[in-house]
Scaffold this active site. Structure first.
Site, PDB file in Angstrom:
ATOM      1  CB  SER A 111      -0.879  -0.014   1.242  1.00  0.00           C
ATOM      2  OG  SER A 111      -1.143   1.288   1.557  1.00  0.00           O
ATOM      3  CB  SER A 112       0.489   4.348  -1.511  1.00  0.00           C
ATOM      4  OG  SER A 112      -0.824   4.924  -1.220  1.00  0.00           O
ATOM      5  CB  CYS A 113      -0.189   4.095   4.032  1.00  0.00           C
ATOM      6  SG  CYS A 113      -0.248   2.141   4.437  1.00  0.00           S
ATOM      7  CE1 TYR A 140      -3.343  -2.896   5.462  1.00  0.00           C
ATOM      8  CE2 TYR A 140      -2.414  -1.041   4.535  1.00  0.00           C
ATOM      9  CZ  TYR A 140      -3.128  -2.276   4.389  1.00  0.00           C
ATOM     10  OH  TYR A 140      -3.273  -2.762   3.110  1.00  0.00           O
ATOM     11  CE  LYS A 144      -0.714  -5.158   3.305  1.00  0.00           C
ATOM     12  NZ  LYS A 144      -1.084  -6.361   2.523  1.00  0.00           N
ATOM     13  CG  HIS A 183     -10.358   2.422   2.078  1.00  0.00           C
ATOM     14  ND1 HIS A 183     -10.230   1.311   1.943  1.00  0.00           N
ATOM     15  CD2 HIS A 183      -9.100   2.824   2.624  1.00  0.00           C
ATOM     16  CE1 HIS A 183      -9.066   0.950   2.394  1.00  0.00           C
ATOM     17  NE2 HIS A 183      -8.384   1.842   2.988  1.00  0.00           N
TER      18      HIS A 183
HETATM   19  P1  GDP Z   1      -6.476   6.979   3.905  1.00  0.00           P
HETATM   20  O1  GDP Z   1      -6.211   7.416   2.729  1.00  0.00           O
HETATM   21  O2  GDP Z   1      -5.591   5.934   4.670  1.00  0.00           O
HETATM   22  O3  GDP Z   1      -6.643   8.496   4.714  1.00  0.00           O
HETATM   23  O4  GDP Z   1      -7.965   6.394   4.215  1.00  0.00           O
HETATM   24  P2  GDP Z   1      -9.555   6.679   3.699  1.00  0.00           P
HETATM   25  O5  GDP Z   1      -9.927   6.341   2.418  1.00  0.00           O
HETATM   26  O6  GDP Z   1     -10.207   6.394   4.837  1.00  0.00           O
HETATM   27  O7  GDP Z   1      -9.738   8.369   4.077  1.00  0.00           O
HETATM   28  C1  GDP Z   1      -9.249   9.128   2.895  1.00  0.00           C
HETATM   29  C2  GDP Z   1      -9.587  10.775   3.254  1.00  0.00           C
HETATM   30  O8  GDP Z   1     -11.013  10.962   2.986  1.00  0.00           O
HETATM   31  C3  GDP Z   1      -9.102  11.094   4.599  1.00  0.00           C
HETATM   32  O9  GDP Z   1      -8.886  12.600   4.490  1.00  0.00           O
HETATM   33  C4  GDP Z   1     -10.845  11.055   5.350  1.00  0.00           C
HETATM   34  O10 GDP Z   1     -10.704  12.161   6.382  1.00  0.00           O
HETATM   35  C5  GDP Z   1     -11.464  11.575   4.275  1.00  0.00           C
HETATM   36  N1  GDP Z   1     -12.990  11.278   4.248  1.00  0.00           N
HETATM   37  C6  GDP Z   1     -13.996  12.098   4.234  1.00  0.00           C
HETATM   38  N2  GDP Z   1     -14.993  11.745   4.456  1.00  0.00           N
HETATM   39  C7  GDP Z   1     -14.920  10.242   4.803  1.00  0.00           C
HETATM   40  C8  GDP Z   1     -15.712   9.307   5.288  1.00  0.00           C
HETATM   41  O11 GDP Z   1     -16.990   9.153   5.264  1.00  0.00           O
HETATM   42  N3  GDP Z   1     -14.953   8.075   5.473  1.00  0.00           N
HETATM   43  C9  GDP Z   1     -13.604   7.862   5.234  1.00  0.00           C
HETATM   44  N4  GDP Z   1     -12.999   6.730   5.358  1.00  0.00           N
HETATM   45  N5  GDP Z   1     -12.843   8.883   4.848  1.00  0.00           N
HETATM   46  C10 GDP Z   1     -13.509  10.218   4.753  1.00  0.00           C
END
Ligand code: GDP
Length: 318
Positions: A111-113, A140, A144, A183
């Site tokens: 993953s890119s994280c 996580y 990875k 996500h």
């Molecule tokens: P990340 O890429 O590991 O941060 O994973 P996410 O896909 O969960 O979140 C990506 C971004 O979307 C973060 O900045 C979250 O705060 C934002 N975000 C906005 N609304 C939502 C929501 O309803 N669910 C999630 N999971 N993220 C959200």
């Protein structure tokens, strides 16, 4: 190096998940018909004894390691022990058993994280381990990183043909739409859908809307995975992305268009933003001759269609 042919014995670990499901669809469509599948109930990949027995009896020749405990920012941040333990165990057990049982090749998905939170953008593969990780998903990411280091070092010490791919943020049919653990794309899609049905004046968005994310359709990732299984055999990990990103605010506008919801947006800044940006450099993958095909708007429309067709049987959160 042994070639993967249509009759090769192929194990897709995690075939019921978002990524494993897409790889399985891709392989079947291309005519690979000797796939070995095991559900979690049949084979618990965190248990070494079970994994060793499975590899000894089935002897897969090619292994796509797409099984993982995954989730969005909230799940990663709050279920930290589960994320580090399960992902480390799965990676260690499967890489060791695949090598020991004589598999020809293994492809590991990261993953890119794994890259430092403040890595310069776009992120080159060489940024690995040059700085501190994003705290919301550090457990996580550490698991990875351990997985990709297993691949690198099994190749170096044993000559085992293990490769690792680092995909950017993924989405697509088969995703987890649970609002707490998903996500961002499935979460926003479901929220927009619910708001539309109930004529709600606004829908909620976590964070500030300012973070940037790069999104790759899972069918593109599956295509890149099969391509790299056939073409790539080096110890360095390889990024898989689309080469551009959007802000969360831009994303939610696109999702609203696809779903057809016109109400307001309410940004909840008590929820974390996570890393400000994580866009991958995909120069190495492009130089090998692969590029993504699915534009974000088309991919969102495809994912929304899947959601509408499968609303009643959505995958439960674990
Ligand atoms: P990340 O890429 O590991 O941060 O994973 P996410 O896909 O969960 O979140 C990506 C971004 O979307 C973060 O900045 C979250 O705060 C934002 N975000 C906005 N609304 C939502 C929501 O309803 N669910 C999630 N999971 N993220 C959200």
């Amino acid at each position: 190096m042994a070639e993967m042919t249509l009759g090769s014995r192929i194990f897709v670990a995690g075939h019921n998940g978002l990524v494993g499901g897409a790889i399985t669809r891709n392989l079947r469509a291309a005519g690979y018909d000797n796939l070995i599948e095991r559900s979690r109930a049949e084979l618990d990949l965190t248990r070494q004894v079970e994994v060793e027995a499975f590899f000894e009896s089935e002897r897969p020749e090619f292994v796509f390691l797409a099984a993982a405990k995954v989730g969005g920012i909230h799940a990663n941040d709050t279920r930290r022990a589960e994320f580090i333990y399960q992902n480390m165990m799965i990676a260690a057990n499967v890489v060791e058993a695949a090598w020991r049982s004589g598999a020809n090749k293994l492809l590991f998905l990261g993953s890119s994280c794994i890259y430092p939170r403040m890595a310069s953008q776009p992120i080159f593969e060489s940024a690995l381990l040059t700085g501190e990780l994003e705290p919301t998903n550090e457990p996580y990411a550490i698991a990875k990183i351990a997985g990709l280091k297993l691949c690198e070092n099994y190749r170096r010490q044993y000559g085992f043909d293990a490769i690792s791919l680092m995909p950017t943020n993924l989405y697509g049919p088969g995703d987890n739409f649970d609002l707490e653990s998903s996500h961002v794309i499935p979460a926003l899609m479901r929220k927009a859908h619910n708001a539309k049905l109930s004529n709600a004046p606004a829908m909620g968005v976590w964070g500030t809307g300012a973070p940037r994310r790069e999104f790759l359709h899972v069918d593109d990732l599956a295509d890149a995975s099969v391509f790299l299984m056939q073409k790539y055999s080096e110890d360095a990990t390889i990024n898989v992305g689309v080469g551009h990103d959007v802000t969360i605010r831009e994303l939610v506008e696109l999702v609203r268009e696809v779903v057809g919801y016109e109400g307001a947006l309410e940004f909840d800044t008590s929820k974390p933003d996570g890393t400000p940006r994580k866009m991958l450099d995909i120069g190495r993958l492009q130089a090998l001759g692969w590029k993504p095909k699915i534009a974000l708007r088309d991919g969102l429309a495809d994912t929304y269609r899947w959601f509408l067709d499968n609303q009643d049987s959505l995958r439960a959160a674990e």
